[in-house]
Write a protein that holds these residues in place. Sequence first.
Motif, PDB file in Angstrom:
ATOM      1  N   LEU A  55      -5.268  -5.706  -3.205  1.00 48.16           N
ATOM      2  CA  LEU A  55      -3.926  -5.772  -3.792  1.00 48.16           C
ATOM      3  C   LEU A  55      -2.969  -6.515  -2.867  1.00 48.16           C
ATOM      4  O   LEU A  55      -2.169  -7.339  -3.307  1.00 48.16           O
ATOM      5  N   ALA A 114      -0.836  -8.840  -5.632  1.00 45.48           N
ATOM      6  CA  ALA A 114      -0.686  -8.295  -6.979  1.00 45.48           C
ATOM      7  C   ALA A 114       0.376  -7.203  -6.923  1.00 45.48           C
ATOM      8  O   ALA A 114       0.611  -6.610  -5.887  1.00 45.48           O
ATOM      9  N   THR A 115       1.025  -6.968  -8.047  1.00 50.29           N
ATOM     10  CA  THR A 115       2.128  -6.022  -8.055  1.00 50.29           C
ATOM     11  C   THR A 115       1.626  -4.604  -8.298  1.00 50.29           C
ATOM     12  O   THR A 115       0.866  -4.361  -9.231  1.00 50.29           O
ATOM     13  N   GLY A 149       0.167  -3.935 -14.164  1.00 50.92           N
ATOM     14  CA  GLY A 149      -0.188  -3.377 -12.859  1.00 50.92           C
ATOM     15  C   GLY A 149      -1.350  -2.404 -12.974  1.00 50.92           C
ATOM     16  O   GLY A 149      -2.228  -2.364 -12.109  1.00 50.92           O
ATOM     17  N   VAL A 160      -4.539  -4.392 -13.462  1.00 49.46           N
ATOM     18  CA  VAL A 160      -4.972  -5.041 -12.224  1.00 49.46           C
ATOM     19  C   VAL A 160      -5.704  -4.060 -11.314  1.00 49.46           C
ATOM     20  O   VAL A 160      -6.804  -4.335 -10.840  1.00 49.46           O
TER      21      VAL A 160
END
Lengths: 536, 318
Positions: free
Chosen positions: A416, A421-422, A498, A501
Amino acid sequence: MLYFARWKIALVVLVVLAGLVSTLPNFFSTESLRQMPDWLPKRQIVLGLDLQGGAYLLYEVDKQDYIQKRLKTLVGDIRQTLREEPRIGYTGLGVQGQGVQVRIRDVERIDEARERLSGLANPLVSSLFGGQQVNEFELNVSEDGLARFTFTEEGLSQRVRSIVQQSIEVIRRRVDELGTTEPNIQRQGEDRILVEAPGENDPQRLKALVGQTAQLTFHMVDVSMSAEQALQTRPPAGTIVMDSIDEPPIPYLLEEAPLLSGEDLVDAQVSFDQRTNEPVVNFRFNTSGARKFAIVTQQNVGRPFAIVLDDEVISAPVIREPITGGSGQISGNFDVESANDLAVLLRAGALPAKLTVVEERSIGPGLGQDSIDAGRLASLIGAAAVVIFMVLAYGRFGVMADIALTANILLIFGALTFLQATLTLPGIAGIVLTIGMAVDANVLIFERIREESRAGRSAISAIDAGYSRALGTILDANITTLIAAVILFQLGSGPIRGFAVTLAIGIFTTVFSAFTFSRMLVALWVRWRRPSHLPI
Amino acid sequence: MLLKLVPENTHYRFMWLRRYSFPLSAIVAVASIVLFFAVGLNFGIDFKGGTVIEMKTNESPADIARIRADLGALDLGDIQVQSFGGPDEVLVRIQQQEGGETAQQAAVAKVRSSFEDRVEFRRIEVVGPRVSGELAQAGTIAVISALVVILFYIWFRFEWQFAVGAIVTTINDIIVTVGLFVVLQLEFSLSSIAAILTIIGYSLNDTVVVYDRIRENLRRYKKMALPELLDRSINEMLSRTVMTSVTTLLALIALYIFGGEVIRTFTLAMIFGIVIGTYSSIFLAAPMLIFLNLRPGGGQAKAGKEDAEKDDSAAAPA
């Protein structure tokens, strides 16, 4: 299955270490990170708006508003074109639905009129059709002299595209002045603009700054009659009544055509009026604007003119003397913040069309911090429960699964952080879910080993068979979840994305940690202890 | 000694239970569908449009009646006020306003100015009519396309009966989960779609694991009657199925209790979905294969373990 070459062990250890190194900066404050040497990784996980607070605004170009405005200018252009010498007589010029209509009086001169008007169809170069020319309007002239302009579909959509493009630039200039950290401004679909401002704790002000058209114009005030009179009878041709921004609004009768507009400005700054000590906005015109302003003020000393922002009169001062320096001042009951915002708006320029908020989500910083705390607590307790349970159920193998789980969590956070990535609150839920399900791969393997061992295999052969037979099952099971995660990613925005992900990253790290990392641990243990009996 | 949730070598006769589990599931599913149409989902603003405002009041506990009265005076149509999380936290829902997006913004501005000095606005979400329509469409497309893609994947990896069985089971799980939303009148939002997609993933995960074993046993015991073979496969996987459900539930329950109010509905739906998914992979997915005629004819001959061991090497997964 149980033989690992040295380089393979090194590779696996390296991957886990990379995860660890990538995760580490998250445990330090930005302050202490800044003081560390440059070669150390510094990237931290990007927190979503729901965790750090901020505003998410989705704007849509108000097409109808744009169309009406554009048609109004077209009416003016048509009038001017037909009045050019030699004049062509016309009647009934006006906006009709989504187009403009005009009737040419003299049927003999239709061809001449068509010739002249076709210049207004406004060719645009379209990139969509390989540089082929597309007209903004389609012009139809019937035999009896009725001319009609209508928007072409490509023309309109190209206009909208360029409006979105220009608006994004204007919005960026405005938001940058607010000092928000790393705003995200981007086109969304055909006619929408997304504005995300993480950490912005005054979304109301952001909205006011972004959404205001900020079209500034200067008009002469018509003093031939009072505004009240004009409202009761009918305003003279070429004039318009506009309300002021005051409470209650005061109506003014203005000349409709502006003398100057915001495009002629080069700068705007806040300062304080020397007499009243009130905040005012000082502005400066560009060269041609300054020249025009000088001429107008010379001709109209003693008459009032109006400064108009988005169809509202901000102030209407009387011209005391010709202003030749090209600069001026707007005063109008500002406080420091509103004066500052107006200066920002004037510097950044006007939006080319009205924007409407179609979706808004703003989260205060307090709620964000609460969510982080809750998410952290829940993940720690969830992870602890799973870890303890695994040891209770599988003993020594459970410990190995737990080590693999720890590596797994490190890898998730490492990935992450590395991918920037958020992380959102549902994203944390995704990690917790992964912790629960990650164990599944290990459980599948261990149960298989138990079975093989019960079927009478030797320890090593049971472990070997357990891993190789469980692989297919683990892959099938995880690919189905991965499909769901990918589709979720396509669908979602913000928080949901999110979640998708972390779920997807979790699947990859789970397969790696269960199938490579834990297998290696077991292999090393077997090589070390040479067990004849399995403690499982 | 090690904790064993399921004793070794169980011989539960699950297939025999299908005469109860099938009608039971059918009744629950039909009831869910009927309720869905008769009562309807409690759609959140993501799909219905409207405004949600979460505020923290200066006084504790919050005077909900007064807030409701003050909001009512603003004339904004249908308004719901409920406590949310802590005693001083309040969630306000305002219906979609007549007059599109601009009217919505005006409504929010009214609420802001009238409450500004006595509450902290923790969250404001406004979804306009156009966006909510698009989100509803996107959500439906996502669920359907997930089902279709997974159907093809399973079809590709197994025989068609497995694919059909898995999809029917999963659709049943979705219907029953939606039923839960209807019965408890939980707010159905975008994150509910996320929960449903996760349940699809989990339920299939469970089903695929059981199917995998069934496929392996089909190769191993060529002549065993199908119901017996299915029972055997499920019993072999029972320990794993229960273990995985328990660890996942442990993690989710922690999230439900400690994860905060915002994701509580989301976690509740997932907890329910995991339970349903586990149930359906045992009681629906496997017996479904009998109905789908997975092993025509071969069901009667009673042969078993004799050909088991020698077929062992062929049973390695593809």
